[in-house]
Design a protein around this motif. Structure first.
Motif, PDB file in Angstrom:
ATOM      1  N   ARG A 167       0.815  -1.164   0.069  1.00 33.85           N
ATOM      2  CA  ARG A 167      -0.293  -0.072  -0.148  1.00 33.85           C
ATOM      3  C   ARG A 167       1.005   1.262   0.247  1.00 33.85           C
ATOM      4  O   ARG A 167       0.543   2.145  -0.304  1.00 33.85           O
ATOM      5  N   ILE A 213      -5.247  -0.807  -8.385  1.00 32.41           N
ATOM      6  CA  ILE A 213      -5.510   0.567  -8.684  1.00 32.41           C
ATOM      7  C   ILE A 213      -7.029   0.696  -9.397  1.00 32.41           C
ATOM      8  O   ILE A 213      -6.527   0.128 -10.322  1.00 32.41           O
ATOM      9  N   ILE A 255      -8.459  -0.221  -3.477  1.00 33.91           N
ATOM     10  CA  ILE A 255      -9.476  -0.251  -2.113  1.00 33.91           C
ATOM     11  C   ILE A 255     -10.251  -1.603  -1.493  1.00 33.91           C
ATOM     12  O   ILE A 255     -11.185  -1.815  -1.162  1.00 33.91           O
ATOM     13  N   GLU A 315       0.590   4.268  -1.975  1.00 36.61           N
ATOM     14  CA  GLU A 315       0.366   5.813  -1.624  1.00 36.61           C
ATOM     15  C   GLU A 315       1.188   6.834  -2.218  1.00 36.61           C
ATOM     16  O   GLU A 315       0.752   7.338  -2.556  1.00 36.61           O
ATOM     17  N   TYR A 342      -2.123   7.322  -5.193  1.00 36.75           N
ATOM     18  CA  TYR A 342      -3.189   6.705  -6.043  1.00 36.75           C
ATOM     19  C   TYR A 342      -3.703   5.597  -4.389  1.00 36.75           C
ATOM     20  O   TYR A 342      -4.316   4.947  -5.308  1.00 36.75           O
ATOM     21  N   GLY A 343      -3.287   5.878  -3.668  1.00 34.81           N
ATOM     22  CA  GLY A 343      -3.992   5.820  -2.097  1.00 34.81           C
ATOM     23  C   GLY A 343      -5.205   5.076  -2.208  1.00 34.81           C
ATOM     24  O   GLY A 343      -6.156   3.938  -1.755  1.00 34.81           O
ATOM     25  N   GLU A 344      -6.126   5.796  -3.000  1.00 34.33           N
ATOM     26  CA  GLU A 344      -7.721   6.400  -2.180  1.00 34.33           C
ATOM     27  C   GLU A 344      -8.224   4.615  -3.615  1.00 34.33           C
ATOM     28  O   GLU A 344      -9.446   4.676  -3.276  1.00 34.33           O
ATOM     29  N   TYR A 345      -7.308   4.801  -4.170  1.00 34.05           N
ATOM     30  CA  TYR A 345      -7.684   4.084  -5.278  1.00 34.05           C
ATOM     31  C   TYR A 345      -7.372   2.122  -5.327  1.00 34.05           C
ATOM     32  O   TYR A 345      -7.614   1.279  -6.213  1.00 34.05           O
TER      33      TYR A 345
END
Length: 376
Positions: free
Chosen positions: A291, A341, A304, A295, A299-302
């Motif tokens: 992760r 991602i 999931i 991050e 692209y951390g929020e992607y």
């Protein structure tokens, strides 16, 4: 076609050792015993898989210091007696019209707390509670999460064979036509390849093209694959009773610079997760390692979902590579490393290998090229 020899069948002694270990592990956890319903745990512990799972009670009773008992309906007893592990247990049959819970009760501690396999039917658990109101129950995933987690050399051989077969399927699928065909058509090709390379069961063939790839568990649909699409291929099943599960992301024609960058980030994250694996490391640290790369790239929020899951007689089982899981890795554990991602409405990328923990690190059971393959 793979030239790996077929593994030797498990013996009654193998199953006897598994049942003894399960009973002792339960005792060490403060449980009076374990009740195992038809499903993966029963197959793992006894080699028995009923041809049909019905409302009739079948349960394996394990307790430290007590011989194993398999309670079965009389009409299914002949099949149970043919199971590979039958020589390591005692069958106790019950006939229609009799109360199966009354038949089972003498085998149980009337005030005991028991681990119960997760897929036990509620009506059966309620039957035990009615017959033995002093007993209590907890799921095996909660009480004994590592019951099947550490594989012996014979299990590893099966997982290695399944992984090699999935690799061969991938090496062929990148040579088929993608453009102008439906996702379901490519998925059917993948399923046929898994069966050709020795799988007895295909569990999933995810083909997520273009925007569908942004859904990690997209079922192959009727979308027609187009030139310029990124396509996520995630597939697996069972071979010799043990699972395969691998993911590669391919591109129809030349990718854009952004698509290549996202793929490069996921590939680096997958490698970071792999390099983090060694005995004694917490499961969550594998998730953290993968992760962190994603991050750092923005692209951390992607990303999931968790980074990985255990695999064995089922394609998903403990341990899980997820934040909060402090279980230390042990040689013989096998699990996926599969960061991704997912850019909503646009495309997704995931790269997945099954790995096994060794005495000093980690070994991959999937060995196809992790670079982005260009397909037509």
């Amino acid at each position: 076609m793979s030239t790996m020899p077929a593994p030797a069948p498990f013996t009654a002694d193998d199953y006897r050792a598994r049942m003894a270990r399960a009973a002792q592990t339960a005792a060490d956890a403060g449980l009076a015993g374990v009740l195992v319903a038809p499903g993966p745990d029963l197959v793992y512990l006894t080699g028995y898989q009923p041809t049909a799972i019905t409302e009739r009670l079948t349960t394996l009773v394990l307790a430290a210091g007590q011989e194993p008992f398999l309670v079965v309906p009389t009409l299914e007893a002949p099949d149970a007696a043919q199971a590979a592990g039958a020589g390591a247990l005692t069958l106790r049959a019950w006939t229609d019209g009799k109360d199966p819970y009354a038949v089972t009760a003498p085998l149980l501690d009337v005030d005991g707390r028991f681990g119960v396999s997760d897929n036990a039917w509620a009506m059966h658990l309620l039957g035990f509670q009615r017959e033995l109101p002093g007993t209590s129950y907890v799921s095996l995933t909660q009480a004994l999460p590592m019951l099947r987690a550490v594989k012996d050399e014979h299990e590893l051989a099966r997982l290695e064979s399944a992984g090699a077969a999935a690799d061969e399927a991938y090496q062929e699928i990148v040579g088929v036509r993608f453009e102008g065909r439906k996702e379901t058509e490519v998925a059917a090709d993948l399923a046929a390849l898994l069966l050709r390379y020795g799988h007895s069961q295909v569990d999933f063939t995810v083909v997520g093209s273009g925007p569908n790839g942004a859904n990690p568990h997209h079922e192959a649909g009727d979308r027609t694959i187009e030139r310029g699409d990124m396509v996520v291929l995630d597939f697996g099943g069972l071979k010799y009773g043990y699972g395969s599960d691998t993911t590669r992301t391919v591109h129809v024609g030349k990718p854009s610079s952004e698509e290549q960058r996202v793929h490069d980030v996921v590939r680096a994250a997958q490698q970071a997760g792999f390099e983090a694996v060694k005995p004694g490391v917490a499961c969550q640290d594998i998730d953290r390692a993968a992760r962190a790369v994603i991050e750092e790239a923005g692209y951390g929020e992607y990303f999931i979902h968790r980074t990985g899951h255990g695999i064995g007689v089922t394609t998903h089982e403990p341990p899980y590579m997820i934040e909060g899981e402090e279980q230390p890795l042990v040689p013989g554990m096998c699990f996926s490393i599969e960061p991704g991602i997912y850019l909503p409405g646009r495309f997704g990328v995931r790269i997945e290998d099954i790995v096994t923990v060794t005495d000093d690190g980690c070994r991959r059971l999937n060995n196809t090229d992790r670079a982005m393959a260009i397909v037509e």
